[in-house]
Enzyme design. Sequence first.
Site, PDB file in Angstrom:
ATOM      1  N   GLU A 139      13.128  -5.280  -3.585  1.00  0.00           N
ATOM      2  CA  GLU A 139      11.842  -5.512  -3.666  1.00  0.00           C
ATOM      3  C   GLU A 139      11.394  -7.129  -3.582  1.00  0.00           C
ATOM      4  O   GLU A 139      10.242  -7.160  -3.051  1.00  0.00           O
ATOM      5  CB  GLU A 139      11.314  -4.758  -4.714  1.00  0.00           C
ATOM      6  CG  GLU A 139      11.464  -3.079  -4.904  1.00  0.00           C
ATOM      7  CD  GLU A 139      10.805  -2.473  -3.852  1.00  0.00           C
ATOM      8  OE1 GLU A 139      10.031  -2.902  -3.233  1.00  0.00           O
ATOM      9  OE2 GLU A 139      11.310  -1.500  -3.618  1.00  0.00           O
ATOM     10  N   GLU A 199       3.235  -9.890  -3.250  1.00  0.00           N
ATOM     11  CA  GLU A 199       3.546  -9.304  -1.773  1.00  0.00           C
ATOM     12  C   GLU A 199       3.272 -10.351  -0.896  1.00  0.00           C
ATOM     13  O   GLU A 199       2.192 -11.153  -0.936  1.00  0.00           O
ATOM     14  CB  GLU A 199       2.833  -7.997  -1.638  1.00  0.00           C
ATOM     15  CG  GLU A 199       2.974  -7.408  -0.170  1.00  0.00           C
ATOM     16  CD  GLU A 199       2.225  -6.186  -0.040  1.00  0.00           C
ATOM     17  OE1 GLU A 199       1.743  -5.717  -0.946  1.00  0.00           O
ATOM     18  OE2 GLU A 199       2.203  -5.544   1.224  1.00  0.00           O
TER      19      GLU A 199
END
Length: 277
Positions: A115, A124
């Site tokens: 991740e 992100e």
Amino acid sequence: MGTATVVAVLVAVVSLLLLQLLELSDTTAVAASSAGPPGASTPPSVGVAPTSDSGVGALVTRQLFDELYPNRNKSFYTYDSFIAAARAFPTFGTQGSHKTRVREIAAYSAHVQQETAGLFYVEEIDQSSNYCDNTSIQYPCAPGQKYFGRGPLQLSWNYNYGAASAKVGANILAQPYLVSQDPILAFKSSFYFWTSGSGTIPSIHEVLIGKWKPSKADQEAGRKPGFGVTIDIINGGLECGKVTPQAQNRVKYFKQFCKQLNVSTGPNLSCATMQPF
Ligand SMILES: *[C@@H]1O[C@H](CO)[C@@H](O)[C@H](O)[C@H]1NC(C)=O
Ligand SMILES: *[C@@H]1O[C@H](CO)[C@@H](O)[C@H](O)[C@H]1NC(C)=O
Ligand SMILES: *[C@@H]1O[C@H](CO)[C@@H](O)[C@H](O)[C@H]1NC(C)=O
Ligand SMILES: CC(=O)N[C@H]1CO[C@H](CO)[C@@H](O)[C@@H]1O
């Protein structure tokens, strides 16, 4: 791996994760309106031997933390914040035999590797979408806020921030940016996801301590206890029921961390023959 590769892989992985988290929205509402997610409030059934640290710090020392995440963003993801966050989720890495607990740390590290490239990224990369599902009545988006991936497991979507809020002790639905400003909240958001199931979906923690017993529907869907089903929980919609490079990466990382931690992997590593939840 070069930085460009890491970025490209991460962008792909994060967008896949986000899609999967969306699929959880239906069951999230069900779980939140009933007794709450399984696992999150379950008291430890097996205690660790008393040590100076009765939590996950008994296993993950400061030195081991450095060895597991050598490329982490050291100014954000600190050992002390990891330990402080884990205190709010005391079942993480503290239940079952020594082997079970070590294996849980290996599994957490594997998913975190996938991740965030080993706790390198806080947010992100592509922040163009607000990840606001306005069909969530229970957890409406705060005006102007974006719910893109943040923290070790890249918590995403308003309904996940909303469901997490009570458990992490901050209104991250109203102020999602707090997750990337406060490393304790960031780690808490990952432990929340790790220890909270949703409807008929078990928590990853429950699976790893052997508490999850597949239902008839699970058995028919090929879902068996082991690392494979933890991939199904995180991103089964896109990574499971077929061979995918993302799932293969997770298994590869899991094997590497198990080797590093000197623990066996257990059975059923792949989710290729498991249908998504
Ligand atoms: C690492 O964390 C610090 C503190 O939050 C932040 O300012 C910095 O941008 C981060 N570095 C990367 C590469 O994300
Ligand atoms: C939800 O968002 C969609 C797309 O942005 C929009 O068309 C719709 O009107 C919104 N619904 C509500 C209830 O706000
Ligand atoms: C690894 O585990 C095996 C079996 O549990 C044990 O015999 C061995 O001493 C361990 N090695 C290290 C380096 O911890
Ligand atoms: C497909 C597969 O490998 N299934 C295995 C899952 O793990 C159990 C043991 O827990 C084995 O009996 C299965 O063969």
